[in-house]
Design a protein around this motif. Structure first.
Motif, PDB file in Angstrom:
ATOM      1  N   PRO A  99       0.760  -1.297  -0.010  1.00  0.00           N
ATOM      2  CA  PRO A  99       0.076   0.025   0.018  1.00  0.00           C
ATOM      3  C   PRO A  99       1.042   1.093   0.121  1.00  0.00           C
ATOM      4  N   LEU A 100       0.281   2.156  -0.583  1.00  0.00           N
ATOM      5  CA  LEU A 100       1.138   3.397  -0.896  1.00  0.00           C
ATOM      6  C   LEU A 100       0.243   4.660  -0.081  1.00  0.00           C
ATOM      7  N   PRO A 101       0.825   5.645   0.330  1.00  0.00           N
ATOM      8  CA  PRO A 101       0.455   6.777   1.313  1.00  0.00           C
ATOM      9  C   PRO A 101      -0.480   7.796   0.189  1.00  0.00           C
ATOM     10  N   MET A 102      -1.346   8.632   1.038  1.00  0.00           N
ATOM     11  CA  MET A 102      -2.053   9.535   0.401  1.00  0.00           C
ATOM     12  C   MET A 102      -1.706  10.881   1.308  1.00  0.00           C
ATOM     13  N   LEU A 103      -1.525  12.013   0.515  1.00  0.00           N
ATOM     14  CA  LEU A 103      -0.981  13.212   1.198  1.00  0.00           C
ATOM     15  C   LEU A 103      -2.204  14.245   0.832  1.00  0.00           C
ATOM     16  N   ARG A 104      -2.204  15.206   1.863  1.00  0.00           N
ATOM     17  CA  ARG A 104      -2.997  16.407   1.439  1.00  0.00           C
ATOM     18  C   ARG A 104      -2.557  17.630   2.440  1.00  0.00           C
ATOM     19  N   ARG A 153      -7.001  -5.513   1.949  1.00  0.00           N
ATOM     20  CA  ARG A 153      -8.034  -6.741   2.065  1.00  0.00           C
ATOM     21  C   ARG A 153      -8.387  -7.460   0.967  1.00  0.00           C
ATOM     22  N   LYS A 154      -7.997  -8.600   0.596  1.00  0.00           N
ATOM     23  CA  LYS A 154      -8.028  -9.269  -0.560  1.00  0.00           C
ATOM     24  C   LYS A 154      -9.467  -9.443  -1.209  1.00  0.00           C
ATOM     25  N   LYS A 155     -10.445  -9.705  -0.334  1.00  0.00           N
ATOM     26  CA  LYS A 155     -11.766  -9.739  -1.198  1.00  0.00           C
ATOM     27  C   LYS A 155     -12.417  -8.579  -1.433  1.00  0.00           C
ATOM     28  N   THR A 156     -12.210  -7.580  -0.660  1.00  0.00           N
ATOM     29  CA  THR A 156     -13.206  -6.171  -0.848  1.00  0.00           C
ATOM     30  C   THR A 156     -12.144  -5.152  -1.503  1.00  0.00           C
ATOM     31  N   ARG A 157     -10.776  -5.435  -1.570  1.00  0.00           N
ATOM     32  CA  ARG A 157      -9.786  -4.623  -2.110  1.00  0.00           C
ATOM     33  C   ARG A 157      -9.886  -3.071  -1.154  1.00  0.00           C
ATOM     34  N   LEU A 158     -10.743  -3.263  -0.147  1.00  0.00           N
ATOM     35  CA  LEU A 158     -10.472  -2.039   0.877  1.00  0.00           C
ATOM     36  C   LEU A 158      -9.343  -1.816   1.370  1.00  0.00           C
ATOM     37  N   PRO A 159      -8.892  -0.627   1.612  1.00  0.00           N
ATOM     38  CA  PRO A 159      -7.611  -0.579   2.504  1.00  0.00           C
ATOM     39  C   PRO A 159      -7.990  -1.078   3.904  1.00  0.00           C
ATOM     40  N   GLY A 160      -6.838  -1.642   4.497  1.00  0.00           N
ATOM     41  CA  GLY A 160      -7.086  -2.159   5.742  1.00  0.00           C
ATOM     42  C   GLY A 160      -6.850  -0.999   6.745  1.00  0.00           C
ATOM     43  N   LEU A 161      -6.107  -1.445   7.982  1.00  0.00           N
ATOM     44  CA  LEU A 161      -5.898  -0.096   8.842  1.00  0.00           C
ATOM     45  C   LEU A 161      -4.866   0.931   8.372  1.00  0.00           C
ATOM     46  N   GLN A 206      -0.885  25.395  17.653  1.00  0.00           N
ATOM     47  CA  GLN A 206      -0.519  24.472  16.454  1.00  0.00           C
ATOM     48  C   GLN A 206      -0.794  23.120  17.276  1.00  0.00           C
ATOM     49  N   SER A 207      -0.949  22.030  16.429  1.00  0.00           N
ATOM     50  CA  SER A 207      -1.381  20.656  17.117  1.00  0.00           C
ATOM     51  C   SER A 207      -0.635  19.494  16.257  1.00  0.00           C
ATOM     52  N   HIS A 208      -0.282  18.425  17.031  1.00  0.00           N
ATOM     53  CA  HIS A 208       0.039  17.046  16.181  1.00  0.00           C
ATOM     54  C   HIS A 208      -1.053  16.115  16.494  1.00  0.00           C
ATOM     55  N   THR A 209      -1.489  15.642  15.383  1.00  0.00           N
ATOM     56  CA  THR A 209      -2.678  14.617  15.685  1.00  0.00           C
ATOM     57  C   THR A 209      -2.187  13.111  14.957  1.00  0.00           C
ATOM     58  N   VAL A 210      -2.135  12.349  15.735  1.00  0.00           N
ATOM     59  CA  VAL A 210      -1.773  10.676  15.257  1.00  0.00           C
ATOM     60  C   VAL A 210      -3.064   9.788  15.514  1.00  0.00           C
ATOM     61  N   GLY A 211      -3.174   8.746  14.443  1.00  0.00           N
ATOM     62  CA  GLY A 211      -4.370   8.254  14.753  1.00  0.00           C
ATOM     63  C   GLY A 211      -4.445   7.074  13.685  1.00  0.00           C
ATOM     64  N   PHE A 212      -5.637   6.344  13.855  1.00  0.00           N
ATOM     65  CA  PHE A 212      -5.702   5.391  12.939  1.00  0.00           C
ATOM     66  C   PHE A 212      -7.106   5.450  12.258  1.00  0.00           C
ATOM     67  N   ARG A 213      -7.314   4.861  11.161  1.00  0.00           N
ATOM     68  CA  ARG A 213      -8.620   4.806  10.538  1.00  0.00           C
ATOM     69  C   ARG A 213      -8.951   3.292   9.934  1.00  0.00           C
ATOM     70  N   PHE A 214      -9.964   2.758  10.283  1.00  0.00           N
ATOM     71  CA  PHE A 214     -10.434   1.543   9.769  1.00  0.00           C
ATOM     72  C   PHE A 214     -11.664   1.330   9.039  1.00  0.00           C
ATOM     73  N   PRO A 215     -11.675   1.167   7.527  1.00  0.00           N
ATOM     74  CA  PRO A 215     -12.863   1.208   6.992  1.00  0.00           C
ATOM     75  C   PRO A 215     -13.449  -0.352   7.099  1.00  0.00           C
ATOM     76  N   VAL A 216     -14.314  -0.528   8.221  1.00  0.00           N
ATOM     77  CA  VAL A 216     -14.773  -1.857   8.427  1.00  0.00           C
ATOM     78  C   VAL A 216     -15.593  -2.343   7.179  1.00  0.00           C
ATOM     79  N   LEU A 217     -16.491  -1.718   6.840  1.00  0.00           N
ATOM     80  CA  LEU A 217     -17.381  -1.962   5.712  1.00  0.00           C
ATOM     81  C   LEU A 217     -17.390  -0.518   4.450  1.00  0.00           C
ATOM     82  N   PRO A 218     -18.012  -0.845   3.207  1.00  0.00           N
ATOM     83  CA  PRO A 218     -18.012   0.221   2.503  1.00  0.00           C
ATOM     84  C   PRO A 218     -18.434   1.702   3.261  1.00  0.00           C
ATOM     85  N   ARG A 219     -19.364   1.569   3.937  1.00  0.00           N
ATOM     86  CA  ARG A 219     -20.243   2.664   4.432  1.00  0.00           C
ATOM     87  C   ARG A 219     -20.000   2.787   6.106  1.00  0.00           C
TER      88      ARG A 219
END
Length: 453
Positions: free
Chosen positions: A310-315, A352-360, A407-420
């Motif tokens: 997997p490769l990153p996304m930047l904004r 994830r192999k079945k759904t092709r959704l990104p994991g954690l 100013q702030s530094h925010t670290v975290g995780f995002r997990f798409p459990v299902l498409p929505r």
């Protein structure tokens, strides 16, 4: 009829400080950490095509949760109570006047859209993509919310024209998108109006910059009070109707996974140090310019390259603005300059192999909001004994919190459990200008579950 929306349920653990009380070492008194549940936002959109692809009508309501405004003398940050209300976010007609012009080129027939009514002002990326299902984080960048750089979720009445043409029949990519429009309000009045909703109305800064004590002394004057706030909150309206704001945004897509753009909005604002008299409104006062310019960049390497990992996304976005003083002859008022921005990165740890959704997804954001770029700084004033001396202009959160550099530094995780359906967790390390004595205990840990439909 099309109906869609989302609900975001949250749990927060927030550090708190009492900015009206200091310890023996001069630091602010730290209060008990507050854990609480909340529904940060929920939105309902209703829309329907009126005639083929020519006219579309849509209405959007946002259910907001804002802090309870405390009595005078009580710091609003020490209460976890919230009040919930419904905001009329959008209500607009979208018109494509050339949809039925079959003999015209595709870039002309499909590229135009006129929007009239209430809509989110097209500026940058984050403000239009702030909804919980698409926002990477639980919280929003300081510079793009109500921290006096750009007014977050700027929803206003007006009209806009979007041009997003398709030049090639075989390619769905639209390489350029241009928005131009006119709205009633201005950036400063909108920011101050939002401050009255989410903070103590008596602590709302004026558009003009009020000189600090040291700066006044530099002019050969003495200022005995510490009144940083000029305008009574009850008289602040997001739309003064004396002038209109012109907005423009250009986005370029060299390929579908790259977005490079710039935005601007220019209007006028009423003075902040006077209140309307009987039978008057702020529209009857002299006005001064209020403007913001911004740039943004978004890169999605996951879509840009084929890779086994997997490769990153930047904004990122950067915003600069100024609110001119209405009365430049006033000895303690001058132009206010502000700047802010954020940069964030999201790295999927696996696919994830079945759904092709990104994991954690591991993600990080740095953001800064400076509503007064002249502070910190140094001016020539006098010391306590009356002798000439250099005076450091630093923030004092006991009286100037809404005008201080954060100013702030925010670290975290995002997990798409299902498409929505998505789960998020993050921790924000918040830092303030003014040295160790000016630091607040205001770090926040949050968990969010969001589902859209």
């Amino acid at each position: 009829i099309q109906i869609r929306g989302f609900v975001a349920a949250n749990f927060f653990v927030a550090q708190r400080s009492n900015t009206f009380s200091r310890e023996a070492d001069g630091s602010f008194t730290q209060l008990k950490t507050l854990p609480y549940f909340d529904v940060s936002s929920a939105t309902l959109y209703v829309g329907a095509p009126i005639f083929a692809d020519v006219v579309y009508a849509r209405v959007g309501f946002e259910f907001l949760s804002a802090g309870v405004v405390p009595p005078a003398g009580i710091d609003p940050s020490i209460s976890g109570q919230t009040r919930r209300f419904v905001a009329f976010e959008t209500g607009a007609l979208e018109i494509n006047p050339f949809a039925l012009a079959e003999k015209t080129p595709r870039w002309f027939r499909e590229g135009f859209k006129i929007t009239a009514g209430v809509f989110i002002v097209p500026f940058g990326l984050e403000d239009e993509d702030h909804a919980a299902p698409v926002n990477w984080f639980i919280t929003r960048p300081l510079a793009m919310t109500n921290n006096r750089v750009y007014p977050g979720t700027w929803s206003d009445v007006g009209a806009s024209l979007k041009w997003k043409p398709t030049f090639r029949t075989e390619s769905p990519i639209r390489p350029i998108e241009i928005d131009v429009g006119v709205v009633n309000g201005d950036a400063c009045s909108q920011t101050r109006f939002l401050d009255t909703l989410f903070a103590d109305p008596s602590l709302v800064p004026s558009c003009e910059r009020v000189l600090r004590d040291g700066e006044v002394e530099e002019l050969g004057m003495r200022q005995t009070g510490t009144a940083r706030i000029n305008a009574p909150g009850g008289f602040i309206l997001p739309d003064n109707n004396a002038g209109k704001s012109v907005v423009a945004r250009v986005q370029v897509f060299p390929i579908g996974s790259i977005n490079l753009g710039g935005s601007m909005v220019w209007g006028t604002h009423p003075p902040g140090d006077v209140s309307p008299g009987p039978g008057e409104s702020s529209a009857d006062f002299k006005q001064a310019p209020s403007w913001r310019v911004g740039s943004h960049l978004e890169l999605n390497f996951e879509e840009m390259f084929e890779s086994k990992v997997p490769l990153p996304m930047l904004r990122g976005e950067f915003v600069f603005g100024r609110d001119d003083a209405v009365d430049r002859a006033a000895p303690t008022l001058t132009d206010r300059r502000m700047r802010g921005g954020y940069a964030q990165i999201a790295q999927p740890l696996f696919r994830r192999k079945k759904t092709r959704l990104p994991g954690l997804i591991l993600q990080y954001r740095f953001d800064q909001a400076d509503p007064d770029t002249d502070v910190p700084g140094v001016v020539r004033g006098v010391d306590d004994e009356g002798n000439p001396a250099d005076i450091n202009l630093t923030s004092d959160l006991a009286s100037t919190r809404r005008e201080s550099l954060f100013q702030s530094h925010t670290v975290g995780f995002r997990f798409p459990v299902l498409p929505r359906f998505t789960l998020k967790a993050e921790y924000t390390f918040a830092r303030e200008d003014g040295g160790a004595r000016n630091q607040l205990a205001n770090d926040v840990f949050g968990i969010e579950a969001v589902a859209d439909f």
